[in-house]
Design a protein around this motif. Structure first.
Motif, PDB file in Angstrom:
ATOM      1  N   ALA A   1       0.828  -1.217   0.000  1.00  0.00           N
ATOM      2  CA  ALA A   1       0.000   0.000   0.000  1.00  0.00           C
ATOM      3  C   ALA A   1       0.855   1.257   0.000  1.00  0.00           C
ATOM      4  CB  ALA A   1      -0.922  -0.009   1.212  1.00  0.00           C
ATOM      5  N   ILE A   2       2.032   1.194   0.637  1.00  0.00           N
ATOM      6  CA  ILE A   2       2.901   2.368   0.745  1.00  0.00           C
ATOM      7  C   ILE A   2       3.889   2.455  -0.415  1.00  0.00           C
ATOM      8  CG2 ILE A   2       4.633   3.530   2.180  1.00  0.00           C
ATOM      9  CD1 ILE A   2       3.298   2.212   4.622  1.00  0.00           C
ATOM     10  N   TYR A   3       4.491   1.307  -0.769  1.00  0.00           N
ATOM     11  CA  TYR A   3       5.614   1.326  -1.710  1.00  0.00           C
ATOM     12  C   TYR A   3       5.293   0.764  -3.097  1.00  0.00           C
ATOM     13  CZ  TYR A   3       8.249   2.354   2.498  1.00  0.00           C
ATOM     14  OH  TYR A   3       8.700   2.937   3.646  1.00  0.00           O
ATOM     15  N   PHE A   4       4.249  -0.080  -3.210  1.00  0.00           N
ATOM     16  CA  PHE A   4       3.924  -0.675  -4.504  1.00  0.00           C
ATOM     17  C   PHE A   4       2.412  -0.587  -4.762  1.00  0.00           C
ATOM     18  CE2 PHE A   4       7.385  -3.061  -2.431  1.00  0.00           C
ATOM     19  CZ  PHE A   4       8.441  -2.729  -3.291  1.00  0.00           C
ATOM     20  N   PRO A   5       1.876   0.628  -4.817  1.00  0.00           N
ATOM     21  CA  PRO A   5       0.412   0.775  -4.928  1.00  0.00           C
ATOM     22  C   PRO A   5      -0.171   0.244  -6.236  1.00  0.00           C
ATOM     23  CG  PRO A   5       1.515   2.890  -5.218  1.00  0.00           C
ATOM     24  CD  PRO A   5       2.557   1.931  -4.766  1.00  0.00           C
ATOM     25  N   GLY A   6       0.622   0.084  -7.270  1.00  0.00           N
ATOM     26  CA  GLY A   6       0.089  -0.395  -8.543  1.00  0.00           C
ATOM     27  C   GLY A   6       0.412  -1.838  -8.843  1.00  0.00           C
ATOM     28  N   SER A   7       0.836  -2.603  -7.842  1.00  0.00           N
ATOM     29  CA  SER A   7       1.232  -3.992  -8.060  1.00  0.00           C
ATOM     30  C   SER A   7       0.010  -4.888  -8.251  1.00  0.00           C
ATOM     31  CB  SER A   7       2.062  -4.495  -6.881  1.00  0.00           C
ATOM     32  OG  SER A   7       1.256  -4.630  -5.725  1.00  0.00           O
ATOM     33  N   PHE A   8       0.266  -6.128  -8.681  1.00  0.00           N
ATOM     34  CA  PHE A   8      -0.829  -7.079  -8.928  1.00  0.00           C
ATOM     35  C   PHE A   8      -1.601  -7.399  -7.660  1.00  0.00           C
ATOM     36  CE2 PHE A   8       2.532  -9.772  -7.397  1.00  0.00           C
ATOM     37  CZ  PHE A   8       1.889 -10.794  -6.729  1.00  0.00           C
ATOM     38  N   LEU A   9      -1.000  -7.126  -6.498  1.00  0.00           N
ATOM     39  CA  LEU A   9      -1.685  -7.388  -5.233  1.00  0.00           C
ATOM     40  C   LEU A   9      -2.906  -6.491  -5.057  1.00  0.00           C
ATOM     41  CD1 LEU A   9       1.384  -7.780  -2.842  1.00  0.00           C
ATOM     42  CD2 LEU A   9      -0.180  -9.581  -3.576  1.00  0.00           C
ATOM     43  N   TYR A  10      -3.011  -5.441  -5.883  1.00  0.00           N
ATOM     44  CA  TYR A  10      -4.147  -4.539  -5.761  1.00  0.00           C
ATOM     45  C   TYR A  10      -5.170  -4.712  -6.877  1.00  0.00           C
ATOM     46  CZ  TYR A  10      -2.367  -2.555  -1.600  1.00  0.00           C
ATOM     47  OH  TYR A  10      -1.961  -2.424  -0.309  1.00  0.00           O
ATOM     48  N   ILE A  11      -5.065  -5.824  -7.602  1.00  0.00           N
ATOM     49  CA  ILE A  11      -6.216  -6.264  -8.381  1.00  0.00           C
ATOM     50  C   ILE A  11      -7.276  -6.694  -7.366  1.00  0.00           C
ATOM     51  CG2 ILE A  11      -7.048  -7.985 -10.021  1.00  0.00           C
ATOM     52  CD1 ILE A  11      -4.249  -8.032 -11.220  1.00  0.00           C
ATOM     53  N   THR A  12      -8.510  -6.316  -7.568  1.00  0.00           N
ATOM     54  CA  THR A  12      -9.545  -6.449  -6.531  1.00  0.00           C
ATOM     55  C   THR A  12      -9.657  -7.846  -5.917  1.00  0.00           C
ATOM     56  OG1 THR A  12     -10.805  -4.656  -7.545  1.00  0.00           O
ATOM     57  CG2 THR A  12     -11.983  -6.078  -6.001  1.00  0.00           C
ATOM     58  N   PRO A  13      -9.679  -8.936  -6.688  1.00  0.00           N
ATOM     59  CA  PRO A  13      -9.747 -10.264  -6.052  1.00  0.00           C
ATOM     60  C   PRO A  13      -8.555 -10.551  -5.147  1.00  0.00           C
ATOM     61  CG  PRO A  13     -10.342 -10.427  -8.362  1.00  0.00           C
ATOM     62  CD  PRO A  13      -9.802  -9.048  -8.164  1.00  0.00           C
ATOM     63  N   ALA A  14      -7.342 -10.152  -5.592  1.00  0.00           N
ATOM     64  CA  ALA A  14      -6.148 -10.371  -4.773  1.00  0.00           C
ATOM     65  C   ALA A  14      -6.182  -9.500  -3.530  1.00  0.00           C
ATOM     66  CB  ALA A  14      -4.892 -10.080  -5.591  1.00  0.00           C
ATOM     67  N   CYS A  15      -6.629  -8.270  -3.688  1.00  0.00           N
ATOM     68  CA  CYS A  15      -6.737  -7.352  -2.558  1.00  0.00           C
ATOM     69  C   CYS A  15      -7.741  -7.870  -1.525  1.00  0.00           C
ATOM     70  CB  CYS A  15      -7.157  -5.985  -3.080  1.00  0.00           C
ATOM     71  SG  CYS A  15      -7.487  -4.754  -1.820  1.00  0.00           S
ATOM     72  N   SER A  16      -8.898  -8.331  -2.005  1.00  0.00           N
ATOM     73  CA  SER A  16      -9.922  -8.862  -1.101  1.00  0.00           C
ATOM     74  C   SER A  16      -9.437 -10.113  -0.382  1.00  0.00           C
ATOM     75  CB  SER A  16     -11.196  -9.176  -1.890  1.00  0.00           C
ATOM     76  OG  SER A  16     -11.728  -8.021  -2.481  1.00  0.00           O
ATOM     77  N   LEU A  17      -8.730 -10.970  -1.111  1.00  0.00           N
ATOM     78  CA  LEU A  17      -8.187 -12.189  -0.502  1.00  0.00           C
ATOM     79  C   LEU A  17      -7.151 -11.856   0.557  1.00  0.00           C
ATOM     80  CD1 LEU A  17      -8.025 -15.280  -0.466  1.00  0.00           C
ATOM     81  CD2 LEU A  17      -6.285 -15.132  -2.262  1.00  0.00           C
ATOM     82  N   SER A  18      -6.298 -10.870   0.284  1.00  0.00           N
ATOM     83  CA  SER A  18      -5.286 -10.453   1.252  1.00  0.00           C
ATOM     84  C   SER A  18      -5.929  -9.952   2.543  1.00  0.00           C
ATOM     85  CB  SER A  18      -4.410  -9.357   0.639  1.00  0.00           C
ATOM     86  OG  SER A  18      -3.516  -8.832   1.592  1.00  0.00           O
ATOM     87  N   ILE A  19      -6.999  -9.185   2.422  1.00  0.00           N
ATOM     88  CA  ILE A  19      -7.697  -8.664   3.603  1.00  0.00           C
ATOM     89  C   ILE A  19      -8.319  -9.809   4.408  1.00  0.00           C
ATOM     90  CG2 ILE A  19      -9.670  -7.280   4.356  1.00  0.00           C
ATOM     91  CD1 ILE A  19      -9.080  -5.441   1.933  1.00  0.00           C
ATOM     92  N   ALA A  20      -8.964 -10.742   3.711  1.00  0.00           N
ATOM     93  CA  ALA A  20      -9.594 -11.881   4.391  1.00  0.00           C
ATOM     94  C   ALA A  20      -8.551 -12.739   5.102  1.00  0.00           C
ATOM     95  CB  ALA A  20     -10.376 -12.725   3.386  1.00  0.00           C
ATOM     96  N   LEU A  21      -7.414 -12.977   4.452  1.00  0.00           N
ATOM     97  CA  LEU A  21      -6.345 -13.776   5.064  1.00  0.00           C
ATOM     98  C   LEU A  21      -5.743 -13.068   6.272  1.00  0.00           C
ATOM     99  CD1 LEU A  21      -4.498 -15.174   1.905  1.00  0.00           C
ATOM    100  CD2 LEU A  21      -5.972 -16.430   3.487  1.00  0.00           C
ATOM    101  N   SER A  22      -5.653 -11.744   6.197  1.00  0.00           N
ATOM    102  CA  SER A  22      -5.135 -10.976   7.338  1.00  0.00           C
ATOM    103  C   SER A  22      -6.015 -11.163   8.565  1.00  0.00           C
ATOM    104  CB  SER A  22      -5.041  -9.485   6.977  1.00  0.00           C
ATOM    105  OG  SER A  22      -4.128  -9.266   5.940  1.00  0.00           O
ATOM    106  N   TYR A  23      -7.327 -11.072   8.359  1.00  0.00           N
ATOM    107  CA  TYR A  23      -8.250 -11.257   9.478  1.00  0.00           C
ATOM    108  C   TYR A  23      -8.234 -12.700   9.985  1.00  0.00           C
ATOM    109  CZ  TYR A  23     -10.326  -6.620   9.270  1.00  0.00           C
ATOM    110  OH  TYR A  23     -10.525  -5.254   9.346  1.00  0.00           O
ATOM    111  N   ALA A  24      -8.114 -13.662   9.065  1.00  0.00           N
ATOM    112  CA  ALA A  24      -8.077 -15.069   9.472  1.00  0.00           C
ATOM    113  C   ALA A  24      -6.852 -15.359  10.330  1.00  0.00           C
ATOM    114  CB  ALA A  24      -8.096 -15.970   8.240  1.00  0.00           C
ATOM    115  N   SER A  25      -5.685 -14.877   9.901  1.00  0.00           N
ATOM    116  CA  SER A  25      -4.459 -15.111  10.663  1.00  0.00           C
ATOM    117  C   SER A  25      -4.479 -14.362  11.986  1.00  0.00           C
ATOM    118  CB  SER A  25      -3.236 -14.710   9.836  1.00  0.00           C
ATOM    119  OG  SER A  25      -3.325 -13.366   9.414  1.00  0.00           O
ATOM    120  N   ARG A  26      -5.029 -13.141  11.984  1.00  0.00           N
ATOM    121  CA  ARG A  26      -5.129 -12.376  13.222  1.00  0.00           C
ATOM    122  C   ARG A  26      -6.018 -13.082  14.231  1.00  0.00           C
ATOM    123  NH1 ARG A  26      -9.328  -7.621  13.950  1.00  0.00           N
ATOM    124  NH2 ARG A  26     -10.552  -9.535  13.873  1.00  0.00           N
ATOM    125  N   ASP A  27      -7.211 -13.509  13.794  1.00  0.00           N
ATOM    126  CA  ASP A  27      -8.142 -14.181  14.698  1.00  0.00           C
ATOM    127  C   ASP A  27      -7.574 -15.508  15.199  1.00  0.00           C
ATOM    128  OD1 ASP A  27      -9.796 -12.076  14.266  1.00  0.00           O
ATOM    129  OD2 ASP A  27     -11.319 -13.154  13.141  1.00  0.00           O
TER     130      ASP A  27
END
Length: 324
Positions: free
Chosen positions: A70-96
């Motif tokens: 988000a800070i250094y590579f805002p245009g990377s493939f990680l910010y294609i919407t499905p990848a971005c949504s998956l990253s958010i879901a995985l973050s919450y899963a690992s946190r919980d």
């Protein structure tokens, strides 16, 4: 004449060395615990190993796949919407998973210390594996809705980019209920459970230790070392170090949640806004909780320190043999 304070946003110029250090520390903890040579019971080792793994996943999903891009590579493939949504879901899963495994470990030690009869059936490696698997499965299922909570901000050449929270999150009863349940369960309920279990454990320890000293004084007539109390003391130190660290690093998040919940206006005016600073501080301390347990093991467990020292010496020993 008033002078406007410039907005200052504090960031690391190069956070990669810090991230690599945190990854290395967690990987070393996983390697050492998986060998089972730390003088801990199989049950405790399973919990500590699972906590180390989920802490590593928090760093990978929440930091490497989320904050750094988000800070250094805002245009990377990680910010294609499905990848971005998956990253958010995985973050919450690992946190919980990380949070509730800490609760499960606290409950396991509570049973082991306070209920000797139940300890025989519950505090076993087999039960630990079942509890760990159940906690991780439930945390993963609970995090699935986060994937569907976002929509693309832009569509370029039929490719959806970035993640924006759907307006339904603020209007739909389902999303409002889910959001409340998520925040109540983590961190509020987990925080209170750990605090309550620690209070009950301390009360039981004080009562049992007092009774045991009185019985030994009557039977021996003098003070002698008690192996049972010594083993219990080591287990208690490890438990309170881990749970105390959790409480200290999550309490800001709990305060921030309460403030946000009951505040009528929670919009950020600038990066200098106290509400923004409180939110980012709580996020920072929450992520910090995922890389401190290794240091706790090193401080409280002599066998872990020895294994850690041997692991750090090993590359130099191999290098010395190669040079010779």
């Amino acid at each position: 004449m008033s002078v406007k304070t410039p907005e200052v946003r504090i960031t690391f110029d190069n956070p990669l060395p810090v991230i690599l250090f945190l990854l290395t520390v967690n990987l070393m903890a996983i390697a050492i615990l998986s060998r089972g040579r730390c003088g801990l019971s199989g049950c405790i080792t399973k919990y500590l190993l699972s906590m180390a793994v989920t802490d590593l996943l928090v760093i990978i999903t929440a930091v490497l796949f989320n904050r750094i891009p988000a800070i250094y590579f805002p245009g990377s493939f990680l910010y294609i919407t499905p990848a971005c949504s998956l990253s958010i879901a995985l973050s919450y899963a690992s946190r919980d998973s990380s949070v509730w495994l800490t609760v499960a470990f606290t409950f396991d030690r509570f049973v082991a210390i306070c209920y000797q009869k139940l300890k025989i059936k519950y505090c076993t490696e087999k039960m630990a594996v079942v509890v760990i698997g159940t906690v991780c499965a439930l945390a993963s299922l609970k995090s699935i809705p986060w994937y569907f909570m976002h929509e693309p901000m832009f569509i370029i050449n039929k490719v959806p980019w970035y993640c924006r929270v759907k307006q339904a999150r603020f209007t739909s009863p389902f999303w409002k209920t889910f959001d409340w349940l998520d925040r109540i369960l983590t961190p509020c309920t987990s925080f209170l459970l750990i605090l309550l279990l620690n209070i009950l454990t301390v009360r039981s320890i004080l009562a049992a230790s007092k009774a045991r000293r009185r019985i030994r004084a009557q039977s021996n007539g003098e003070k002698q070392s008690d192996p049972e109390i010594e083993n219990r003391r080591k287990s208690i130190i490890l438990l309170f170090a881990i749970t105390g660290n959790f409480i200290l690093l999550w309490i800001t998040n709990v305060v921030q949640f309460g403030f946000k919940t009951f505040s009528t206006d929670y919009q950020f005016g600038s990066f200098n806004d106290p509400r923004y600073i409180l939110q980012e501080s709580s996020n920072m301390l929450q992520l910090l909780n995922s890389c401190t347990n290794t240091f706790i093991y090193a401080i409280t467990q002599r066998s872990f320190r020895k294994e850690l020292t041997d692991a750090m010496k090993y590359p130099f020993i191999v290098l010395g043999k190669i040079i010779k």
